[in-house]
Design a protein around this motif. Structure first.
Motif, PDB file in Angstrom:
ATOM      1  N   LEU A 222      -1.118   4.521  -1.755  1.00 12.27           N
ATOM      2  CA  LEU A 222      -2.304   4.254  -1.296  1.00 12.27           C
ATOM      3  C   LEU A 222      -2.429   4.580   0.239  1.00 12.27           C
ATOM      4  O   LEU A 222      -3.526   4.922   0.795  1.00 12.27           O
ATOM      5  CB  LEU A 222      -2.977   2.767  -1.432  1.00 12.27           C
ATOM      6  N   ASP A 223      -1.251   4.700   0.894  1.00  5.25           N
ATOM      7  CA  ASP A 223      -0.845   4.967   2.318  1.00  5.25           C
ATOM      8  C   ASP A 223       0.438   5.653   2.384  1.00  5.25           C
ATOM      9  O   ASP A 223       1.187   5.353   1.634  1.00  5.25           O
ATOM     10  CB  ASP A 223      -0.946   3.669   3.028  1.00  5.25           C
TER      11      ASP A 223
ATOM     12  N   ASP B  44     -11.359   1.325 -17.854  1.00  4.24           N
ATOM     13  CA  ASP B  44     -11.415   2.161 -16.681  1.00  4.24           C
ATOM     14  C   ASP B  44      -9.847   2.476 -16.196  1.00  4.24           C
ATOM     15  O   ASP B  44      -9.815   3.293 -15.294  1.00  4.24           O
ATOM     16  CB  ASP B  44     -12.305   1.618 -15.736  1.00  4.24           C
ATOM     17  N   GLY B  45      -8.964   1.323 -16.544  1.00  5.32           N
ATOM     18  CA  GLY B  45      -7.697   1.569 -16.003  1.00  5.32           C
ATOM     19  C   GLY B  45      -7.248   2.921 -16.499  1.00  5.32           C
ATOM     20  O   GLY B  45      -6.170   3.528 -16.039  1.00  5.32           O
TER      21      GLY B  45
ATOM     22  N   SER C  31      -2.915  10.783  -6.786  1.00  4.78           N
ATOM     23  CA  SER C  31      -3.633  10.034  -7.419  1.00  4.78           C
ATOM     24  C   SER C  31      -3.204  10.267  -8.948  1.00  4.78           C
ATOM     25  O   SER C  31      -3.208   9.157  -9.719  1.00  4.78           O
ATOM     26  CB  SER C  31      -5.064  10.976  -7.486  1.00  4.78           C
ATOM     27  N   ALA C  32      -2.611  11.165  -9.331  1.00  2.24           N
ATOM     28  CA  ALA C  32      -2.036  11.399 -10.626  1.00  2.24           C
ATOM     29  C   ALA C  32      -0.867  10.318 -10.935  1.00  2.24           C
ATOM     30  O   ALA C  32      -0.763   9.659 -12.177  1.00  2.24           O
ATOM     31  CB  ALA C  32      -1.575  12.849 -11.209  1.00  2.24           C
TER      32      ALA C  32
ATOM     33  N   ARG D 144      -0.751   7.467  -9.454  1.00  2.00           N
ATOM     34  CA  ARG D 144      -1.211   6.195  -9.499  1.00  2.00           C
ATOM     35  C   ARG D 144      -1.965   6.131 -10.890  1.00  2.00           C
ATOM     36  O   ARG D 144      -1.865   4.854 -11.582  1.00  2.00           O
ATOM     37  CB  ARG D 144      -2.274   6.050  -8.215  1.00  2.00           C
ATOM     38  N   ALA D 145      -2.698   7.029 -11.675  1.00  2.00           N
ATOM     39  CA  ALA D 145      -3.075   6.955 -12.769  1.00  2.00           C
ATOM     40  C   ALA D 145      -2.151   6.432 -13.716  1.00  2.00           C
ATOM     41  O   ALA D 145      -2.438   5.747 -14.783  1.00  2.00           O
ATOM     42  CB  ALA D 145      -3.917   8.089 -13.067  1.00  2.00           C
TER      43      ALA D 145
ATOM     44  N   ASN E 162       0.753  -1.185   0.153  1.00  2.00           N
ATOM     45  CA  ASN E 162      -0.088   0.102   0.180  1.00  2.00           C
ATOM     46  C   ASN E 162       0.832   1.278   0.101  1.00  2.00           C
ATOM     47  O   ASN E 162       0.557   2.065  -0.700  1.00  2.00           O
ATOM     48  CB  ASN E 162      -0.921   0.048   1.291  1.00  2.00           C
TER      49      ASN E 162
ATOM     50  N   LEU F  37      -9.393   5.779 -17.123  1.00  2.00           N
ATOM     51  CA  LEU F  37     -10.189   6.681 -16.927  1.00  2.00           C
ATOM     52  C   LEU F  37      -9.608   7.916 -16.415  1.00  2.00           C
ATOM     53  O   LEU F  37      -9.968   9.238 -16.833  1.00  2.00           O
ATOM     54  CB  LEU F  37     -11.396   6.063 -15.984  1.00  2.00           C
ATOM     55  N   TYR F  38      -8.792   7.901 -15.317  1.00  2.00           N
ATOM     56  CA  TYR F  38      -8.314   9.235 -14.845  1.00  2.00           C
ATOM     57  C   TYR F  38      -6.884   9.604 -15.310  1.00  2.00           C
ATOM     58  O   TYR F  38      -6.143  10.448 -14.625  1.00  2.00           O
ATOM     59  CB  TYR F  38      -8.248   8.938 -13.238  1.00  2.00           C
TER      60      TYR F  38
ATOM     61  N   PHE G  36      -2.635  -1.767 -10.466  1.00  2.00           N
ATOM     62  CA  PHE G  36      -2.740  -2.867  -9.356  1.00  2.00           C
ATOM     63  C   PHE G  36      -3.532  -3.992  -9.453  1.00  2.00           C
ATOM     64  O   PHE G  36      -4.543  -3.905 -10.381  1.00  2.00           O
ATOM     65  CB  PHE G  36      -3.606  -2.026  -8.216  1.00  2.00           C
TER      66      PHE G  36
ATOM     67  N   ASP H 224      -2.354  14.892  -2.213  1.00  2.00           N
ATOM     68  CA  ASP H 224      -3.218  13.741  -2.566  1.00  2.00           C
ATOM     69  C   ASP H 224      -3.663  13.718  -3.915  1.00  2.00           C
ATOM     70  O   ASP H 224      -3.665  12.566  -4.564  1.00  2.00           O
ATOM     71  CB  ASP H 224      -4.440  13.938  -1.577  1.00  2.00           C
ATOM     72  N   ARG H 225      -3.954  14.787  -4.576  1.00  2.00           N
ATOM     73  CA  ARG H 225      -4.207  14.989  -6.015  1.00  2.00           C
ATOM     74  C   ARG H 225      -3.047  14.588  -6.938  1.00  2.00           C
ATOM     75  O   ARG H 225      -3.455  13.652  -7.826  1.00  2.00           O
ATOM     76  CB  ARG H 225      -4.458  16.487  -5.901  1.00  2.00           C
TER      77      ARG H 225
END
Ligand SMILES: Nc1ncnc2c1ncn2[C@@H]1O[C@H](COP(=O)(O)OP(=O)(O)OP(=O)(O)O)[C@@H](O)[C@H]1O
Ligand SMILES: [Mg+2]
Lengths: 389, 241
Positions: B62-63, B114-115, B86-87, B89-90, B57, B117-118, B95, B82-83
């Motif tokens: 994610l953590d 959807d992998g 997220s980018a 991770r995208a 994680n 999508l962001y 995962f 955080d934003r």
């Protein structure tokens, strides 16, 4: 994110839980439908009254002697009132009725007390034209028939006497009169509905009716109605202008059209309560949805969704639910309105304010109901959301 | 990747500690340091409760660690909002979970799409790449199936396609075969080998000794510390061989 993507991700939850989504949208739909239908029906009825007014005009003026406590005077207009009023320039038509001291019955076997509330009036031959009435069957009084024992019945009078075809005879005063016509219901002079009309000459001859008119009906130039109204008292009764009562029968209808019905308010209130309950239903469904879909939230965060993405997804889901409910409700409300209007024979009127207001209210409810669950979903920590219990 | 280029450090952990709040706090990781290079296929093993998932994680952003540094594809995670995480991770991470986490309301293709999508990719492009990814995991014929019409092995393949569709710098898999029978497990592991051969960097948590030993590198975690690390078979860029 592209709006199409927002819509798609917002609708996934609805597509996979159709029954639940349908039921919670139904709550909103009922509330909106009630409000749209109530607004629609009251608007249609108002529209109908106004179209009646349009047809009949608002330039009919009725003139009577003042009656009641403190009015004083003889309770009658002077004999010459119709003639004098006819000389007022913007007055286009004048006619009048005079009460006749006689009783009317179906036959002479019926005791004279049982008149069924029907009065006898002497009427001038232009009366029907002036008050905007029409004949259901037969014809109205004219110069000739006014000389003879003939009568025309108002719609209620005809019904109470059990006569629906001209040619019948009725016992009026103490002789037979021939019914030559039956009138349609009158909107602007409803007391005439309950009377049997005979000619002025025959009334004078047989019943000694005075020349003093009971009510004078005037049609004035539509642009000068107010001016005419102001000169009427002095013209009709120069000696006692304060004993003249002037009214416009169309005012009553206008007032009726303007009055917001007490029931309208009541039902609008009930609709609002239904809407509120619907909103609570959506909030409830959304809270459950967030609890159930923790792992989806976690997954989306892992795929790169920001907190805002998650909030927007759940908010758009709530909005979608409420808009579906709202659109269904508006449609249902419009159908109910149309159905009711058709049975009443009215023109179908679905007010735009109801449609826009309904959808707007649904959107607001959806936004409010969806906000808390959406924020809760967004606040969920990704690792926490992905941990399966 | 050309033959001559030296592999990048995709993941770098320095003295990572993690404790969960509580009284007393649960201390899980005690100073984990390791590097993973581009193109590696790594097995993370260790007894239950040793902190593998917690570590994954943190690697997956994610953590956040309680202390220590985490670098992913050149980004220092401590410096990112955080934003921004997220980018990362995208774009840089993929995962794979033991429970697949596919959405039943959508086809395999849309799940894989959807992998992306962001990432700001357009829908047509997402679907095109998703079709390609499904082809890569051998599910070209299951494009329009829904997850609930598929076997566990097929579902995990869809999930793997979703993880690799954006060609991330690092793929993280937490017990990807934990819910599968031996045969499906075997084929999933073969698939991971294939993807690695094509250039993907993959870190896999597994309990299966046999699977672990089939990987070029194994890291063993015990009580929140790296117990053993067979080391990278590759040579990192910027270091002496
Ligand atoms: N959110 C949390 N709050 C408190 N303690 C936690 C939390 N997450 C994990 N832990 C604890 O951290 C320790 C390590 O958990 P972790 O899930 O990383 O183990 P693991 O190595 O993945 O085990 P397994 O092989 O069983 O999956 C466990 O003792 C667990 O109870
Ligand atoms: Mg674990």
């Amino acid at each position: 994110m592209h709006p199409g993507d927002i819509l798609r991700s917002g609708s996934v939850g609805l597509r996979t839980r159709r029954l639940r989504a349908g039921l919670s949208a139904l709550g909103i739909a009922i509330g909106i439908a009630a409000m749209v239908a109530v607004l629609g029906i009251s608007e249609s009825s108002k529209n109908d009254l106004l179209s009646v007014l349009d047809k009949l005009g608002t330039n009919l003026i009725s003139v009577k002697a003042s009656t009641g406590i403190g009015a004083g005077g003889s309770g009658q207009l002077p004999d010459g009132a119709p003639l004098m009023l006819g000389h007022v320039r913007p007055v286009e038509q004048v006619s009048y009725v005079t009460s006749v001291n006689a009783k009317v019955r179906r036959t002479d076997y019926i005791p004279s007390e049982q008149t069924g509330g029907i009065t006898v009036k002497a009427a001038t031959s232009q009366l029907l034209d002036t008050i905007g009435g029409s004949v259901a069957r037969g014809r109205f009084l004219d110069e000739t028939s006014s000389q003879y024992p003939t009568t025309v019945l108002g719609s209620v009078a005809a019904q109470r006497l059990g006569i629906d075809e001209p040619g019948a005879r009725i016992w009026l005063g103490d002789q037979w009169f021939e019914v030559i016509g039956v009138l349609d219901p009158l909107t602007l002079a409803q007391d005439i509905d309950r009377s049997a009309m005979i000619g002025v000459p025959v009334a004078r001859r047989l019943f000694d009716t005075t020349a003093a008119p009971e009510t004078v009906y005037l049609r004035a130039n539509p642009d000068k109605v107010v001016a005419v109204e102001s000169v009427i008292p002095a013209t009709a009764n120069p000696d006692n202008p304060d004993q003249v009562q002037v009214s416009r029968p169309s005012d009553a209808i206008e007032a009726r059209a303007a009055a917001s019905n007490a029931f309208t308010a009541l039902f609008l209130g009930l609709g609002a309560v239904a809407l509120l309950v619907g909103g609570v239903g959506i909030a409830n469904v959304m809270v459950i949805s967030v609890l159930e879909r923790r792992s989806e939230i976690g997954l989306r965060r892992a795929l790169g969704a920001t907190r805002r993405h998650v909030a927007v997804q759940f908010l758009s889901e709530a909005l979608l639910l409420s808009v579906i409910g709202g659109a269904g409700g508006v449609t249902l409300g419009a159908l109910v309105t149309a159905g009711y209007d058709l049975t009443r024979g009215w023109a179908i009127v679905v007010p735009l304010i109801g449609v826009i207001g309904g959808l707007g209210a649904a959107l607001c409810i959806g936004a409010i109901a969806g906000l808390y669950p959406a924020l809760r979903a967004a606040r969920l920590a990704p690792a926490e959301a992905l941990r399966t219990v | 990747m050309s033959e001559l280029a030296l592999p990048e450090v995709v993941l770098g952990l320095r003295d990572v500690h993690k404790s969960f709040p509580g009284s007393p706090p649960t201390e899980v990781l005690f100073g984990v340091s390791l590097d993973v290079l581009g193109g590696e296929l790594v097995a993370l093993v260790g007894p239950s409760g040793s902190g593998k998932s917690t570590l994954l994680n943190i690697v997956g952003t994610l953590d956040r660690p309680t202390s220590g540094a985490v670098r992913i594809a050149g980004y220092d995670s401590a410096e990112l909002s955080d934003r921004q995480l997220s980018a990362v991770r995208a774009r840089e991470l993929g995962f794979v979970f033991q429970q697949f986490f596919l959405l039943d309301g959508m086809t395999a293709l849309d799940n894989v799409a959807d992998g992306l999508l962001y990432t700001g990719t357009g829908r047509a492009e997402r679907r095109e790449q998703a079709a390609e990814a499904l082809e890569r995991v051998g599910l070209g014929h299951r494009v329009s199936h829904h997850p609930n019409q598929m076997s566990g092995g097929e579902r995990q393949r869809v999930a793997i396609a979703r993880a690799v569709v954006g060609h991330p710098a690092l793929v993280l898999a937490d017990e990807p075969t934990g819910n599968l029978d031996t045969r499906s497990s075997r084929s999933i592991i073969d698939l991971l080998h294939e993807l690695n051969d094509e250039g993907a960097t993959i870190l896999v948590i597994t309990h299966d000794r046999e699977i672990a030993t089939s990987f070029p590198r194994q890291i063993e975690l015990r009580d929140g510390r790296v117990e053993s690390d067979t080391g990278s078979a590759l040579t990192p860029a910027g270091r002496e061989p």
